[in-house]
Design a protein around this motif. Structure first.
Motif, PDB file in Angstrom:
ATOM      1  N   GLY A  52       0.653  -0.892  -0.023  1.00  0.00           N
ATOM      2  CA  GLY A  52       0.173  -0.013   0.035  1.00  0.00           C
ATOM      3  C   GLY A  52       0.930   1.447  -0.077  1.00  0.00           C
ATOM      4  N   GLY A  53       0.221   2.234  -0.689  1.00  0.00           N
ATOM      5  CA  GLY A  53       1.306   3.606  -0.793  1.00  0.00           C
ATOM      6  C   GLY A  53       0.518   4.764  -0.475  1.00  0.00           C
ATOM      7  N   ARG A  54       1.001   5.886  -0.241  1.00  0.00           N
ATOM      8  CA  ARG A  54       0.487   7.235  -0.123  1.00  0.00           C
ATOM      9  C   ARG A  54       1.404   8.356  -0.607  1.00  0.00           C
ATOM     10  NH1 ARG A  54      -0.762   8.811   5.764  1.00  0.00           N
ATOM     11  NH2 ARG A  54      -2.766   7.677   5.290  1.00  0.00           N
ATOM     12  N   PHE A  55       0.850   8.855  -1.658  1.00  0.00           N
ATOM     13  CA  PHE A  55       1.551   9.990  -2.389  1.00  0.00           C
ATOM     14  C   PHE A  55       1.118  11.237  -2.207  1.00  0.00           C
ATOM     15  CE2 PHE A  55       1.973   5.762  -4.264  1.00  0.00           C
ATOM     16  CZ  PHE A  55       3.143   5.453  -4.575  1.00  0.00           C
ATOM     17  N   VAL A 118      -8.178   0.022   4.883  1.00  0.00           N
ATOM     18  CA  VAL A 118      -7.551   0.707   5.763  1.00  0.00           C
ATOM     19  C   VAL A 118      -6.021   0.502   5.261  1.00  0.00           C
ATOM     20  CG1 VAL A 118      -6.960   1.498   7.819  1.00  0.00           C
ATOM     21  CG2 VAL A 118      -9.217   1.004   7.307  1.00  0.00           C
ATOM     22  N   ILE A 119      -5.212   1.431   5.164  1.00  0.00           N
ATOM     23  CA  ILE A 119      -3.631   1.207   4.889  1.00  0.00           C
ATOM     24  C   ILE A 119      -2.889   1.789   6.162  1.00  0.00           C
ATOM     25  CG2 ILE A 119      -1.590   1.557   3.389  1.00  0.00           C
ATOM     26  CD1 ILE A 119      -3.583   2.129   1.131  1.00  0.00           C
ATOM     27  N   LYS A 120      -2.526   0.870   7.016  1.00  0.00           N
ATOM     28  CA  LYS A 120      -1.598   1.384   8.109  1.00  0.00           C
ATOM     29  C   LYS A 120      -0.401   1.839   7.690  1.00  0.00           C
ATOM     30  CE  LYS A 120      -0.519  -0.131  12.695  1.00  0.00           C
ATOM     31  NZ  LYS A 120      -0.463  -1.192  13.695  1.00  0.00           N
ATOM     32  N   LEU A 121      -0.210   3.408   7.762  1.00  0.00           N
ATOM     33  CA  LEU A 121       1.077   4.090   7.085  1.00  0.00           C
ATOM     34  C   LEU A 121       1.835   4.660   8.227  1.00  0.00           C
ATOM     35  CD1 LEU A 121      -0.394   5.212   3.898  1.00  0.00           C
ATOM     36  CD2 LEU A 121       1.487   3.583   3.881  1.00  0.00           C
ATOM     37  N   ASP A 122       1.418   4.434   9.471  1.00  0.00           N
ATOM     38  CA  ASP A 122       2.289   5.144  10.441  1.00  0.00           C
ATOM     39  C   ASP A 122       3.353   4.085  10.535  1.00  0.00           C
ATOM     40  OD1 ASP A 122       0.282   3.110  11.508  1.00  0.00           O
ATOM     41  OD2 ASP A 122       1.603   3.347  13.348  1.00  0.00           O
ATOM     42  N   GLN A 219       5.161  -6.103   9.213  1.00  0.00           N
ATOM     43  CA  GLN A 219       5.088  -5.130   8.046  1.00  0.00           C
ATOM     44  C   GLN A 219       6.361  -4.402   7.980  1.00  0.00           C
ATOM     45  OE1 GLN A 219       1.429  -2.938   8.907  1.00  0.00           O
ATOM     46  NE2 GLN A 219       0.374  -3.685   7.109  1.00  0.00           N
ATOM     47  N   VAL A 220       6.721  -3.939   6.889  1.00  0.00           N
ATOM     48  CA  VAL A 220       7.882  -2.779   6.627  1.00  0.00           C
ATOM     49  C   VAL A 220       7.226  -1.574   6.146  1.00  0.00           C
ATOM     50  CG1 VAL A 220       8.405  -3.891   4.490  1.00  0.00           C
ATOM     51  CG2 VAL A 220       9.891  -2.382   5.822  1.00  0.00           C
ATOM     52  N   VAL A 221       7.575  -0.359   6.819  1.00  0.00           N
ATOM     53  CA  VAL A 221       6.930   0.955   6.117  1.00  0.00           C
ATOM     54  C   VAL A 221       8.237   1.487   5.730  1.00  0.00           C
ATOM     55  CG1 VAL A 221       5.756   2.944   6.730  1.00  0.00           C
ATOM     56  CG2 VAL A 221       5.288   0.820   8.080  1.00  0.00           C
ATOM     57  N   PHE A 222       8.192   2.029   4.652  1.00  0.00           N
ATOM     58  CA  PHE A 222       9.341   2.949   4.015  1.00  0.00           C
ATOM     59  C   PHE A 222       8.483   4.431   4.006  1.00  0.00           C
ATOM     60  CE2 PHE A 222       9.304  -1.243   1.764  1.00  0.00           C
ATOM     61  CZ  PHE A 222      10.581  -1.563   1.950  1.00  0.00           C
ATOM     62  N   SER A 223       9.596   5.440   4.232  1.00  0.00           N
ATOM     63  CA  SER A 223       9.135   6.627   4.049  1.00  0.00           C
ATOM     64  C   SER A 223      10.120   7.557   3.299  1.00  0.00           C
ATOM     65  CB  SER A 223       8.780   7.315   5.409  1.00  0.00           C
ATOM     66  OG  SER A 223       8.234   8.647   5.297  1.00  0.00           O
ATOM     67  N   GLY A 224       9.815   8.430   2.335  1.00  0.00           N
ATOM     68  CA  GLY A 224      10.577   9.183   1.775  1.00  0.00           C
ATOM     69  C   GLY A 224       9.765  10.571   1.482  1.00  0.00           C
ATOM     70  N   ASN A 225      10.532  11.388   0.598  1.00  0.00           N
ATOM     71  CA  ASN A 225       9.903  12.732   0.091  1.00  0.00           C
ATOM     72  C   ASN A 225       8.512  12.479  -0.327  1.00  0.00           C
ATOM     73  OD1 ASN A 225       9.846  15.507  -0.337  1.00  0.00           O
ATOM     74  ND2 ASN A 225      10.777  15.347  -2.066  1.00  0.00           N
ATOM     75  N   ASN A 226       7.650  12.994   0.467  1.00  0.00           N
ATOM     76  CA  ASN A 226       6.076  12.946  -0.193  1.00  0.00           C
ATOM     77  C   ASN A 226       5.807  11.586  -0.493  1.00  0.00           C
ATOM     78  OD1 ASN A 226       5.875  15.783  -0.264  1.00  0.00           O
ATOM     79  ND2 ASN A 226       6.657  15.960  -2.041  1.00  0.00           N
ATOM     80  N   LEU A 227       6.282  10.565   0.062  1.00  0.00           N
ATOM     81  CA  LEU A 227       5.861   8.859  -0.393  1.00  0.00           C
ATOM     82  C   LEU A 227       5.961   8.394   1.214  1.00  0.00           C
ATOM     83  CD1 LEU A 227       5.576   6.332  -1.797  1.00  0.00           C
ATOM     84  CD2 LEU A 227       7.816   6.632  -2.532  1.00  0.00           C
ATOM     85  N   THR A 228       5.013   7.671   1.161  1.00  0.00           N
ATOM     86  CA  THR A 228       5.008   6.417   2.433  1.00  0.00           C
ATOM     87  C   THR A 228       4.484   5.495   1.698  1.00  0.00           C
ATOM     88  OG1 THR A 228       4.721   8.180   4.067  1.00  0.00           O
ATOM     89  CG2 THR A 228       4.356   5.687   4.653  1.00  0.00           C
ATOM     90  N   LEU A 229       5.143   4.199   1.929  1.00  0.00           N
ATOM     91  CA  LEU A 229       4.731   2.890   1.215  1.00  0.00           C
ATOM     92  C   LEU A 229       4.707   1.650   2.430  1.00  0.00           C
ATOM     93  CD1 LEU A 229       5.500   1.415  -2.009  1.00  0.00           C
ATOM     94  CD2 LEU A 229       6.136   0.101  -0.413  1.00  0.00           C
ATOM     95  N   VAL A 230       3.877   0.702   2.505  1.00  0.00           N
ATOM     96  CA  VAL A 230       3.984  -0.179   3.381  1.00  0.00           C
ATOM     97  C   VAL A 230       3.889  -1.496   2.589  1.00  0.00           C
ATOM     98  CG1 VAL A 230       1.555  -0.087   3.705  1.00  0.00           C
ATOM     99  CG2 VAL A 230       2.917  -1.243   5.497  1.00  0.00           C
TER     100      VAL A 230
END
Length: 364
Positions: A52-55, A118-122, A219-230
């Protein structure tokens, strides 16, 4: 929901989010992108239930809100417009998204956002932050060896570990293995098997100088500039790479990466019809590269090399060899023992990377 946004920045985000969307699904809601507009930002979310991703994209928000719009329809329409701002207006009662740019208008039927998973992006409490370029480099070096079929799910992932300030990534498919490491000052330690598609998609999409990674139970959560991906982690015990990589060699070869790649490509013209079998004969100060096909013919070429130790002839999958050569620097090192033992390939300029490939039968 109502907002305006410039298509150039929006299209980049839509394309990134769209790559997560499954091409085929029995759940129509998974073919949509979840748009949430508030506080001057539009969040674009997509998921296939495993990733799952949030941009994020900046926008002029007039009315807060959300909608779930079919991804392909929105992406295709936005790709046709000019550089002027696009107006988005969502009618919640009718579940219709109205798009307008100049004299161009569109109306897209949407889905109820309450149906979107629901995407758990915290981020987890314990995280580690790496330079983006460093992580991108090591991921690129190991994903070439990750399995592409699901017969052994554990091998479809990248083994990620941090121990005593050393970060190591590994990929393997049963025929080859890649390991790449780098030293990084951190007190965080742990390991996980991350789906290759998840970490590859993040590295492909992320921008900026730093990336943050956090691991929780499954789960693994990645976060970068304007992007979060789980991404869901892969359960199981990853194979011990140390049991595969030879600790010594009888023959060591140093040669031009480009020269060897050109010869292997020529051999592959005929090797395609014989399970990609390419023969490498290491003798004196050159490597003879050859292949043969009962249907179409054969190919022979030579590459100059510095060879230390015994002469040896091996057979190897030419595609696998080209995969690793594509990520190496100007010169490559090949370490060999017997013709039936694993072959080690290294980069003369990077002692933190090692690639190991199983040989093929010389009698083929």
């Amino acid at each position: 929901m109502k907002f305006t946004v410039f298509p150039e920045s929006l299209q980049k985000v839509l394309l990134k989010a769209g790559r997560i969307i499954p091409s085929r699904t029995t759940l129509p809601i998974l073919s949509t992108l979840h748009l949430i507009g508030e506080n001057g930002i539009v969040r674009v979310e997509g998921t296939n239930l495993e990733i799952g991703g949030r941009f994020l994209v900046g926008a002029n928000i007039e009315v807060d809100g959300e909608c779930c719009v079919p991804a392909k329809t929105l992406i295709d329409w936005v790709s046709t417009v000019s550089d002027e701002e696009i107006s988005f207006s969502y009618n919640q009662e009718q579940q219709l998204l109205n798009l307008k740019q100049g004299k161009s208008k569109a109306e897209i039927k949407c889905f109820d956002p309450a149906e979107f998973p629901v995407i758990k992006l915290d981020m987890p409490e314990k995280v580690v932050t790496f330079p983006t370029d460093t992580l991108r480099k090591v991921v690129r070096e190991v994903v070439i060896s990750v399995a592409t079929d699901d017969s052994r799910p554990i091998l479809t992932g990248v083994h990620f570990s941090v121990k005593e300030g050393k970060v190591t990534l590994e990929g393997a498919d049963g025929f080859r293995l890649s390991r790449s490491s780098f030293v990084f000052g951190t007190d965080w330690e742990g390991e996980a098997v991350i789906p290759a598609r998840g970490i590859s998609e993040f590295i492909r999409s992320v921008e900026g100088d730093d990336v943050t990674i956090g691991v929780r139970e499954n789960q693994v959560v990645f976060s970068g500039n304007n992007l979060t991906l789980v991404s869901q982690l892969i359960e199981g015990n990853y194979p011990d790479a140390n049991a595969v990589i030879p600790v010594s060699y009888k023959t060591r070869v140093v040669l031009s990466t480009k020269g060897l790649a050109q010869s292997v490509k020529a051999a592959m013209v005929f090797a395609r019809e014989s399970n990609n079998t390419v023969f490498l004969d290491f003798v004196d100060n050159h490597v003879k590269v050859s292949s043969v096909s009962a249907e179409t013919g054969k190919n022979d070429s030579e590459v100059g090399a510095t060879i230390t130790g015994e002469n040896v002839k091996i057979a190897v999958n030419g595609k696998y060899l080209l995969d690793v050569l594509s990520i190496l620097g100007e010169n490559s090192v090949i370490e060999l023992n017997e013709a039936t033992n694993p072959i080690v390939v290294r980069d003369t300029e990077n002692d933190q990377f090692v690639h190991c490939v199983m040989p093929m039968n010389l009698g083929r």
